[in-house]
Scaffold this motif. Structure first.
Motif, mmCIF file in Angstrom:
data_model
loop_
_atom_site.group_PDB
_atom_site.id
_atom_site.type_symbol
_atom_site.label_atom_id
_atom_site.label_comp_id
_atom_site.label_asym_id
_atom_site.label_seq_id
_atom_site.Cartn_x
_atom_site.Cartn_y
_atom_site.Cartn_z
ATOM 1 N N LYS A 121 0.769 -1.255 -0.011
ATOM 2 C CA LYS A 121 0.236 0.086 -0.033
ATOM 3 C C LYS A 121 0.929 1.321 0.138
ATOM 4 O O LYS A 121 1.973 1.238 0.650
ATOM 5 N N LYS A 122 0.336 2.221 -0.740
ATOM 6 C CA LYS A 122 1.214 3.377 -0.864
ATOM 7 C C LYS A 122 0.922 4.296 0.378
ATOM 8 O O LYS A 122 -0.173 4.242 1.212
ATOM 9 N N GLY A 123 1.907 4.880 0.826
ATOM 10 C CA GLY A 123 1.742 5.583 2.136
ATOM 11 C C GLY A 123 3.201 6.130 2.556
ATOM 12 O O GLY A 123 4.348 5.478 2.130
ATOM 13 N N ILE A 124 3.142 6.830 3.950
ATOM 14 C CA ILE A 124 4.586 7.292 4.560
ATOM 15 C C ILE A 124 5.066 6.004 5.022
ATOM 16 O O ILE A 124 6.425 5.711 4.788
ATOM 17 N N MET A 125 4.457 4.831 5.608
ATOM 18 C CA MET A 125 5.014 3.702 6.268
ATOM 19 C C MET A 125 5.599 2.793 5.323
ATOM 20 O O MET A 125 6.554 2.113 5.616
ATOM 21 N N ALA A 126 5.168 2.636 3.985
ATOM 22 C CA ALA A 126 5.441 1.910 3.068
ATOM 23 C C ALA A 126 6.868 2.382 2.643
ATOM 24 O O ALA A 126 8.109 1.506 2.554
ATOM 25 N N ARG A 127 7.126 3.694 2.436
ATOM 26 C CA ARG A 127 8.589 4.282 2.136
ATOM 27 C C ARG A 127 9.523 3.969 3.251
ATOM 28 O O ARG A 127 10.642 3.878 3.289
ATOM 29 N N VAL A 128 8.822 4.149 4.635
ATOM 30 C CA VAL A 128 9.852 3.888 5.739
ATOM 31 C C VAL A 128 10.159 2.345 5.937
ATOM 32 O O VAL A 128 11.466 2.394 6.064
ATOM 33 N N TYR A 129 9.466 1.513 5.540
ATOM 34 C CA TYR A 129 9.787 -0.050 5.419
ATOM 35 C C TYR A 129 11.069 -0.153 4.249
ATOM 36 O O TYR A 129 11.973 -0.894 4.508
ATOM 37 N N GLU A 130 10.663 0.439 3.005
ATOM 38 C CA GLU A 130 11.662 0.319 2.061
ATOM 39 C C GLU A 130 12.954 1.001 2.748
ATOM 40 O O GLU A 130 14.073 0.592 2.147
ATOM 41 N N THR A 131 12.868 2.231 2.987
ATOM 42 C CA THR A 131 14.132 2.883 3.401
ATOM 43 C C THR A 131 14.805 2.305 4.461
ATOM 44 O O THR A 131 16.305 1.864 4.183
ATOM 45 N N SER A 132 14.072 1.561 5.385
ATOM 46 C CA SER A 132 14.880 0.782 6.564
ATOM 47 C C SER A 132 15.700 -0.430 5.865
ATOM 48 O O SER A 132 16.598 -0.705 6.357
ATOM 49 N N VAL A 133 14.798 -1.278 4.928
ATOM 50 C CA VAL A 133 15.357 -2.564 4.287
ATOM 51 C C VAL A 133 16.677 -2.052 3.510
ATOM 52 O O VAL A 133 17.799 -2.779 3.843
ATOM 53 N N VAL A 134 16.737 -1.032 2.815
ATOM 54 C CA VAL A 134 17.885 -0.615 1.991
ATOM 55 C C VAL A 134 18.995 -0.170 2.936
ATOM 56 O O VAL A 134 20.059 -0.389 2.557
#
Length: 232
Positions: A121-134
């Protein structure tokens, strides 16, 4: 006192960044999600700049506070400028400098470039998850490269075991290396900056005419006047 000093530096750095940023940054964003991401990145960059400014001002603050205490040893209102305050500031600056260098600045960069995992799902948390993994993968990659380099150079068990001593050895070493790189960059860029400054100053200012020969200029003017008279 530490919180008040850092809050003052944070406000100052916020005004500095908002003054020098482009007009299209952080403001001209029509999507609310992108605007929130840009605001978070702005806050992280402001925090890092405040920590860097605090690291620069820490040594002058220590010297000035010591001189003030020596000048007014019996004054009750300046006894808070003691050694424990300076020592605590040094520890906080060291901690937040490594935190900003290792985590906050890479997180801010990857966070602005992230879009979320495919299918999520699009949203701030999705970006946070991707950034944390990267960021986690990047950290593991860097630690693995350091481990391999340490094993190749040291070629013994002690060099590989020393990698576990991350806080006592590698973070101060990384901080010192980054500081050395900044000093070398400053020494490299300072001559070019000074030459550019003098070039721009020479173009803006009128050079004094102290060593010019006025008799020669008068002779040239008379010859030009005679030439113009003959043409007329």
């Amino acid at each position: 006192i530490c919180a008040l000093l850092f809050a003052s530096l944070y406000i100052l750095c916020h005004f500095i960044i908002t003054h020098f940023k482009k007009h299209t940054d952080f403001t001209a964003v029509h999507d609310d999600e992108d605007a929130a991401v840009n605001r978070i990145a702005l806050g992280l960059c402001t925090f890092t700049l405040a920590v860097a400014l605090g690291a620069v001002l820490l040594l002058p603050f220590s010297i000035i506070s010591n001189e003030v205490l020596l000048s007014f040893p019996q004054n009750y209102y300046i006894q808070w400028l003691n050694g424990s305050l300076v020592h605590g500031l040094w520890n906080l600056v060291f901690l937040f400098s490594n935190l900003s260098l290792v985590f906050l600045m890479p997180f801010a960069y990857f966070f602005t470039e992230s879009e979320g995992f495919a299918g999520s799902k699009k949203g701030i948390m999705a970006r946070v998850y991707e950034t944390s993994v990267v960021l986690l993968l990047l950290t593991l990659l860097v630690l693995g490269m350091v481990w391999v380099a340490s094993a190749i150079i040291g070629n013994d068990a002690a060099s590989r075991q020393s990698l576990y001593d991350l806080w006592e050895y590698y973070l101060p070493y990384l901080y010192s290396c980054i500081s050395l790189f900044g000093v070398l960059l400053l020494l490299l860029c300072t001559p070019f900056g000074l030459s550019t400054m003098f070039t721009v100053t020479g173009k803006l200012l009128v050079k004094p005419r102290l060593l010019e020969d006025l008799d020669e200029q008068l002779s040239c003017t008379r010859f030009e006047e005679a030439a113009v008279s003959r043409r007329i």
